[in-house]
Design an enzyme around this catalytic site. Structure first.
Site, PDB file in Angstrom:
ATOM      1  N   ARG A  39       0.827  -1.217   0.000  1.00 14.79           N
ATOM      2  CA  ARG A  39       0.000   0.000   0.000  1.00 14.79           C
ATOM      3  C   ARG A  39       0.858   1.263   0.000  1.00 14.79           C
ATOM      4  O   ARG A  39       0.501   2.237  -0.657  1.00 14.79           O
ATOM      5  CB  ARG A  39      -0.934  -0.002   1.203  1.00 14.79           C
ATOM      6  CG  ARG A  39      -2.052  -1.002   1.017  1.00 14.79           C
ATOM      7  CD  ARG A  39      -3.256  -0.600   1.819  1.00 14.79           C
ATOM      8  NE  ARG A  39      -4.389  -1.406   1.422  1.00 14.79           N
ATOM      9  CZ  ARG A  39      -5.182  -2.052   2.271  1.00 14.79           C
ATOM     10  NH1 ARG A  39      -4.945  -1.985   3.560  1.00 14.79           N
ATOM     11  NH2 ARG A  39      -6.197  -2.751   1.824  1.00 14.79           N
ATOM     12  N   LYS A 202     -19.783 -15.629   0.901  1.00 15.70           N
ATOM     13  CA  LYS A 202     -21.125 -15.221   1.320  1.00 15.70           C
ATOM     14  C   LYS A 202     -21.923 -14.502   0.236  1.00 15.70           C
ATOM     15  O   LYS A 202     -21.466 -13.516  -0.316  1.00 15.70           O
ATOM     16  CB  LYS A 202     -21.025 -14.298   2.547  1.00 15.70           C
ATOM     17  CG  LYS A 202     -20.829 -15.060   3.844  1.00 15.70           C
ATOM     18  CD  LYS A 202     -21.078 -14.183   5.055  1.00 15.70           C
ATOM     19  CE  LYS A 202     -22.526 -13.973   5.364  1.00 15.70           C
ATOM     20  NZ  LYS A 202     -23.286 -15.050   5.878  1.00 15.70           N
ATOM     21  N   GLY A 351     -10.206  -8.465  -1.656  1.00 18.69           N
ATOM     22  CA  GLY A 351      -9.109  -8.959  -0.841  1.00 18.69           C
ATOM     23  C   GLY A 351      -8.618 -10.371  -1.129  1.00 18.69           C
ATOM     24  O   GLY A 351      -7.468 -10.565  -1.530  1.00 18.69           O
ATOM     25  N   GLY A 374     -13.114  -3.433  -0.880  1.00 20.83           N
ATOM     26  CA  GLY A 374     -14.473  -2.901  -0.777  1.00 20.83           C
ATOM     27  C   GLY A 374     -14.724  -1.754  -1.750  1.00 20.83           C
ATOM     28  O   GLY A 374     -15.800  -1.657  -2.348  1.00 20.83           O
TER      29      GLY A 374
HETATM   30  P1  AMP Z   1     -14.946 -13.863   0.422  1.00 17.79           P
HETATM   31  O1  AMP Z   1     -14.307 -12.972   1.438  1.00 17.79           O
HETATM   32  O2  AMP Z   1     -16.437 -13.878   0.477  1.00 17.79           O
HETATM   33  O3  AMP Z   1     -14.397 -13.613  -0.974  1.00 17.79           O
HETATM   34  O4  AMP Z   1     -14.533 -15.354   0.832  1.00 17.79           O
HETATM   35  C1  AMP Z   1     -13.241 -15.825   0.697  1.00 17.79           C
HETATM   36  C2  AMP Z   1     -13.054 -17.019   1.556  1.00 17.79           C
HETATM   37  O5  AMP Z   1     -13.972 -18.022   1.176  1.00 17.79           O
HETATM   38  C3  AMP Z   1     -11.671 -17.620   1.417  1.00 17.79           C
HETATM   39  O6  AMP Z   1     -11.053 -17.644   2.671  1.00 17.79           O
HETATM   40  C4  AMP Z   1     -11.952 -19.014   0.895  1.00 17.79           C
HETATM   41  O7  AMP Z   1     -11.090 -19.983   1.425  1.00 17.79           O
HETATM   42  C5  AMP Z   1     -13.352 -19.274   1.359  1.00 17.79           C
HETATM   43  N1  AMP Z   1     -14.012 -20.308   0.543  1.00 17.79           N
HETATM   44  C6  AMP Z   1     -14.196 -20.327  -0.777  1.00 17.79           C
HETATM   45  N2  AMP Z   1     -14.813 -21.460  -1.147  1.00 17.79           N
HETATM   46  C7  AMP Z   1     -15.002 -22.182  -0.040  1.00 17.79           C
HETATM   47  C8  AMP Z   1     -15.602 -23.451   0.217  1.00 17.79           C
HETATM   48  N3  AMP Z   1     -16.092 -24.191  -0.765  1.00 17.79           N
HETATM   49  N4  AMP Z   1     -15.664 -23.857   1.490  1.00 17.79           N
HETATM   50  C9  AMP Z   1     -15.156 -23.104   2.490  1.00 17.79           C
HETATM   51  N5  AMP Z   1     -14.582 -21.904   2.304  1.00 17.79           N
HETATM   52  C10 AMP Z   1     -14.494 -21.447   1.056  1.00 17.79           C
END
Ligand code: AMP
Length: 396
Positions: A39, A202, A351, A374
């Site tokens: 950064r 999510k 991220g 974000g």
């Molecule tokens: P996000 O911040 O929503 O982009 O989520 C990223 C996180 O989701 C990372 O730490 C990934 O390891 C986790 N992730 C992605 N796919 C899976 C999965 N099938 N099961 C568990 N964690 C996951």
């Protein structure tokens, strides 16, 4: 109105006050060591450019961590001042606080050219967007430069309100310019076919961007834990996979739209009984009750790669699986590899996708890796950001 960037500013013999994003990760051992200087390094082109224009002073400001409006010395910008002095080869004076009465005197003195104000978020007025606080900061400079793209989605005192006091003298820095120009290629008539790839964990965090993207993409490839609420909402068994009831509801909402035809879901999975287990290939949509889906399967990789071949624009956010575990990183790395070979405009933002692309070693073959997290997602959702609008049109 057009956004003015630093190359249009006159900084000669002026006091320049500039907002950067020096929110770097620090070592957990309390030694104050910066573990990743990206950064700060990303701000250097703007800092060096301003210094070449022979300003009287360059007064830099930033936040670090979440001190929640209190002075917590573990979030002091001292390590940043030290690193900046090293890379710029000049002394950097760190003030005791960003509202110190002595700052105005220091600015008048001839000694150091480079001043760094202590963490803005030691004062809750910063995140409150307090006008008086913004005014105090504005009094240090004749000209304002905004290069903190990572916080340009916030209406904070130093990223938004302050612009009110520089109606004709606010400029975007080079980092902000690079991000805005790259994101505009996604938001503003992207070259077709435009393929979106959404993964991560999510649906609720990303529902707005999914709805927005479904209008402009030709296809939206879904992977990672993001896929299971959609599969469950379509009547499939997802076993023990990450899948929140609230996300299933949101997934049903999206699937009710005619735009759902643009969405493509995994056709096979890599699963295990728990995230530490060995990968089992489940060559169908339904996941057995005792298994959790942890990565997209090889047939899905092939299918997604086929769709990506013709893409002229690609936007990727969120890993395709639990990529931090070697057993479940294949899907994420395969997609990274395949988009790195495309003759297309490719943008990776958010991220975890950025760390996945860095880990896969192909980041230098991606057109733009957004550092904004974000901020980049909000830019795509709304086509702009409050900080960018303020630079263009001012603040009332
Ligand atoms: P996000 O911040 O929503 O982009 O989520 C990223 C996180 O989701 C990372 O730490 C990934 O390891 C986790 N992730 C992605 N796919 C899976 C999965 N099938 N099961 C568990 N964690 C996951």
């Amino acid at each position: 109105m057009a956004l003015k960037y630093v190359t249009e500013g006159n900084f000669n013999n002026k006091n320049v006050i500039a907002r950067f994003d020096f929110n770097v990760p620090l070592s957990k051992d309390g030694s104050g060591k910066i573990t990743d200087t990206t950064r700060i390094d990303s701000a250097l082109p703007t800092i060096k450019y301003i210094l070449e224009q022979n300003p009287k002073k360059l007064i830099m400001m930033s936040h670090l961590g979440r001190p929640d409006g209190e002075v917590k010395m573990k979030y002091s910008l001292a390590p940043v001042a030290k690193y900046l002095a090293e890379v710029l080869g000049q002394e950097v004076l760190l003030t005791e606080s960003c509202t110190d009465r002595s700052i105005k005197t220091i600015i008048k003195l001839n000694k150091q050219k480079l001043i760094l104000l202590e963490n803005l978020r030691f004062h809750k007025e910063e995140t409150d967007g307090n006008d008086e606080f913004a005014k105090t900061l504005s009094e240090y400079g004749d000209v304002f430069v905004h290069d903190a793209f990572g916080t340009a989605h916030r209406k904070h005192a130093s990223t938004y309100q302050i612009i009110k006091y520089f109606p004709n003298n606010s400029f975007g820095g080079f980092l902000l310019q690079k991000e805005v120009e790259a994101l505009n290629k996604i938001v503003d008539k992207p070259a077709q076919p435009f393929i979106g790839i959404m993964g991560g964990a999510k649906v609720s965090d990303k529902i707005k961007i999914i709805e927005k993207l479904l209008v402009s993409v030709d296809k939206l490839l879904i992977g990672g834990a993001m896929a299971y609420p959609f599969l469950k909402a379509s009547g499939h068994n997802v076993g023990k996979s990450l899948c929140d009831d609230e996300d299933v509801k949101l997934a049903k909402q999206i699937l009710a739209s005619p735009l759902k035809q643009k969405m493509i879901f995994p056709i096979d999975h890599l699963c295990a009984e728990n995230p530490d287990g060995a990968a089992t290939h489940i060559n169908k949509l339904d996941i057995p009750d005792d298994q959790m889906g942890l990565d997209i399967g090889p047939n899905t990789i092939r299918h997604y790669n086929d769709i990506l071949k013709s893409a002229k624009t690609v936007l990727w956010n969120g890993p395709m699986g639990y990529f931090e575990k070697d057993n479940f990183s294949k899907g994420t790395f395969a997609i990274a590899e395949s988009i790195s070979k495309l003759k297309a405009f490719t943008l990776v933002g958010g991220g975890d996708s950025v760390s996945a692309i860095n880990k896969s070693g192909v980041s230098n073959k991606i057109s733009h890796v957004s550092t904004g997290g974000g901020a980049s997602l909000e830019f795509i959702e709304n086509g702009t950001l409050p900080g960018v609008q303020a630079l263009k049109f001012g603040v009332n």
